[in-house]
Scaffold this active site. Structure first.
Site, PDB file in Angstrom:
ATOM      1  N   ASP A   8       0.874  -1.172   0.000  1.00 49.15           N
ATOM      2  CA  ASP A   8       0.000   0.000   0.000  1.00 49.15           C
ATOM      3  C   ASP A   8       0.915   1.228   0.000  1.00 49.15           C
ATOM      4  O   ASP A   8       2.144   1.099  -0.127  1.00 49.15           O
ATOM      5  CB  ASP A   8      -0.992  -0.034   1.172  1.00 49.15           C
ATOM      6  CG  ASP A   8      -0.335   0.272   2.529  1.00 49.15           C
ATOM      7  OD1 ASP A   8       0.910   0.314   2.608  1.00 49.15           O
ATOM      8  OD2 ASP A   8      -1.073   0.449   3.514  1.00 49.15           O
ATOM      9  N   CYS A  65       3.413  -3.018   3.983  1.00 49.67           N
ATOM     10  CA  CYS A  65       2.587  -1.855   4.326  1.00 49.67           C
ATOM     11  C   CYS A  65       3.348  -1.083   5.405  1.00 49.67           C
ATOM     12  O   CYS A  65       4.543  -1.317   5.601  1.00 49.67           O
ATOM     13  CB  CYS A  65       1.164  -2.247   4.736  1.00 49.67           C
ATOM     14  SG  CYS A  65       0.985  -3.128   6.297  1.00 49.67           S
ATOM     15  N   THR A  67       3.187  -1.113   8.706  1.00 47.72           N
ATOM     16  CA  THR A  67       3.652  -1.988   9.787  1.00 47.72           C
ATOM     17  C   THR A  67       3.882  -3.428   9.332  1.00 47.72           C
ATOM     18  O   THR A  67       4.533  -4.203  10.036  1.00 47.72           O
ATOM     19  CB  THR A  67       2.589  -2.058  10.907  1.00 47.72           C
ATOM     20  OG1 THR A  67       1.372  -2.543  10.315  1.00 47.72           O
ATOM     21  CG2 THR A  67       2.360  -0.691  11.540  1.00 47.72           C
ATOM     22  N   ILE A  69       1.473  -5.369   9.377  1.00 49.76           N
ATOM     23  CA  ILE A  69       0.456  -6.103  10.145  1.00 49.76           C
ATOM     24  C   ILE A  69      -0.840  -6.276   9.338  1.00 49.76           C
ATOM     25  O   ILE A  69      -1.298  -7.401   9.116  1.00 49.76           O
ATOM     26  CB  ILE A  69       0.168  -5.400  11.491  1.00 49.76           C
ATOM     27  CG1 ILE A  69       1.413  -5.409  12.382  1.00 49.76           C
ATOM     28  CG2 ILE A  69      -0.997  -6.093  12.219  1.00 49.76           C
ATOM     29  CD1 ILE A  69       1.295  -4.564  13.650  1.00 49.76           C
ATOM     30  N   HIS A  98      10.306 -23.733   9.072  1.00 50.23           N
ATOM     31  CA  HIS A  98       9.280 -24.361   9.915  1.00 50.23           C
ATOM     32  C   HIS A  98       7.857 -24.174   9.398  1.00 50.23           C
ATOM     33  O   HIS A  98       7.027 -25.067   9.558  1.00 50.23           O
ATOM     34  CB  HIS A  98       9.337 -23.782  11.345  1.00 50.23           C
ATOM     35  CG  HIS A  98      10.589 -24.144  12.082  1.00 50.23           C
ATOM     36  ND1 HIS A  98      10.664 -24.115  13.459  1.00 50.23           N
ATOM     37  CD2 HIS A  98      11.807 -24.559  11.651  1.00 50.23           C
ATOM     38  CE1 HIS A  98      11.890 -24.479  13.837  1.00 50.23           C
ATOM     39  NE2 HIS A  98      12.591 -24.752  12.758  1.00 50.23           N
ATOM     40  N   ARG A 132       8.787 -33.038  10.707  1.00 54.60           N
ATOM     41  CA  ARG A 132       7.752 -32.820  11.718  1.00 54.60           C
ATOM     42  C   ARG A 132       6.910 -31.576  11.431  1.00 54.60           C
ATOM     43  O   ARG A 132       5.778 -31.453  11.906  1.00 54.60           O
ATOM     44  CB  ARG A 132       8.382 -32.708  13.109  1.00 54.60           C
ATOM     45  CG  ARG A 132       9.219 -31.463  13.329  1.00 54.60           C
ATOM     46  CD  ARG A 132       9.949 -31.509  14.672  1.00 54.60           C
ATOM     47  NE  ARG A 132      10.595 -30.255  15.007  1.00 54.60           N
ATOM     48  CZ  ARG A 132      11.759 -29.826  14.496  1.00 54.60           C
ATOM     49  NH1 ARG A 132      12.394 -30.562  13.594  1.00 54.60           N
ATOM     50  NH2 ARG A 132      12.276 -28.668  14.872  1.00 54.60           N
ATOM     51  N   HIS A 133       7.459 -30.670  10.625  1.00 55.43           N
ATOM     52  CA  HIS A 133       6.721 -29.431  10.342  1.00 55.43           C
ATOM     53  C   HIS A 133       5.590 -29.648   9.334  1.00 55.43           C
ATOM     54  O   HIS A 133       4.639 -28.878   9.303  1.00 55.43           O
ATOM     55  CB  HIS A 133       7.676 -28.358   9.820  1.00 55.43           C
ATOM     56  CG  HIS A 133       8.794 -28.055  10.771  1.00 55.43           C
ATOM     57  ND1 HIS A 133       8.569 -27.502  12.012  1.00 55.43           N
ATOM     58  CD2 HIS A 133      10.142 -28.266  10.681  1.00 55.43           C
ATOM     59  CE1 HIS A 133       9.725 -27.369  12.651  1.00 55.43           C
ATOM     60  NE2 HIS A 133      10.683 -27.834  11.870  1.00 55.43           N
TER      61      HIS A 133
HETATM   62  C1  RB5 Z   1      -1.669   2.964   6.335  1.00 57.65           C
HETATM   63  O1  RB5 Z   1      -1.661   4.224   6.945  1.00 57.65           O
HETATM   64  C2  RB5 Z   1      -1.348   1.893   7.369  1.00 57.65           C
HETATM   65  O2  RB5 Z   1      -2.421   1.738   8.227  1.00 57.65           O
HETATM   66  C3  RB5 Z   1      -0.984   0.601   6.688  1.00 57.65           C
HETATM   67  O3  RB5 Z   1       0.088   0.791   5.845  1.00 57.65           O
HETATM   68  C4  RB5 Z   1      -0.593  -0.547   7.600  1.00 57.65           C
HETATM   69  O4  RB5 Z   1       0.381  -0.159   8.512  1.00 57.65           O
HETATM   70  C5  RB5 Z   1      -1.703  -1.279   8.207  1.00 57.65           C
HETATM   71  O5  RB5 Z   1      -1.532  -2.279   8.923  1.00 57.65           O
END
Ligand code: RB5
Length: 150
Positions: A8, A65, A67, A69, A98, A132-133
């Site tokens: 993104d 992105c 983070t 996450i 793994h 095992r994995h």
């Molecule tokens: C975008 O501002 C940000 O939320 C996205 O890049 C990311 O970190 C979401 O998890």
């Protein structure tokens, strides 16, 4: 090995660096966007790349992105995808050995370019250990099947 890469806006700059880095190493790589700093929604690119991998069009994916996450959570909703969010080399290696991770996720706002390149190199060259994995990966698929019943 065919690689799909995407981000993104929060991962756009790091994605551009990693794209150039892996192209210079001779990998065949397709850029799924985004193509500027204009704001986009990370689930869209996570979905496009995850689907392309599950169709067999690509062997591995890299998603970035801010983070790492949100984009990894979104990718992991696609059955068969094992996206690993990595911010260190040990995790990158273990996620292949793994977990047989088929997507590497990273956060541009979390790690520097040098570390991200190192993580990418390790992740792309480390093989799944099997043994095992394999059964554990199978149990992940079992969980997906349980929740995907119509
Ligand atoms: C975008 O501002 C940000 O939320 C996205 O890049 C990311 O970190 C979401 O998890």
């Amino acid at each position: 090995m065919k690689i799909a890469i995407g981000s993104d806006h929060g991962g756009f700059k790091l994605k551009s660096e990693i794209l150039e880095h892996i192209q210079s190493k001779g990998y065949e790589v397709s850029d799924f966007g985004c193509y500027s700093l204009e704001s986009i929604d990370y689930p869209d690119v996570a979905h496009d790349i995850s689907e392309a991998i599950m169709k067999g069009d690509y062997d591995k994916g890299i998603l970035i992105c801010g983070t790492g996450i949100g984009i990894s959570i979104a990718a992991n909703k696609v059955p068969g995808i094992r996206a690993a969010l990595c911010g260190d080399c040990f995790s990158a290696k273990a996620s292949r050995e793994h977990n047989d991770a088929n997507i590497l996720a990273m956060g541009e706002r979390v790690i520097g370019v040098g570390l991200a390149k190192m993580i990418t190199d390790i992740w792309l060259t480390t093989e799944f250990e099997g043994g095992r994995h394999t059964g554990r990966i199978g149990k992940i698929s079992d969980i997906e099947c349980r929740y995907n019943r119509e």
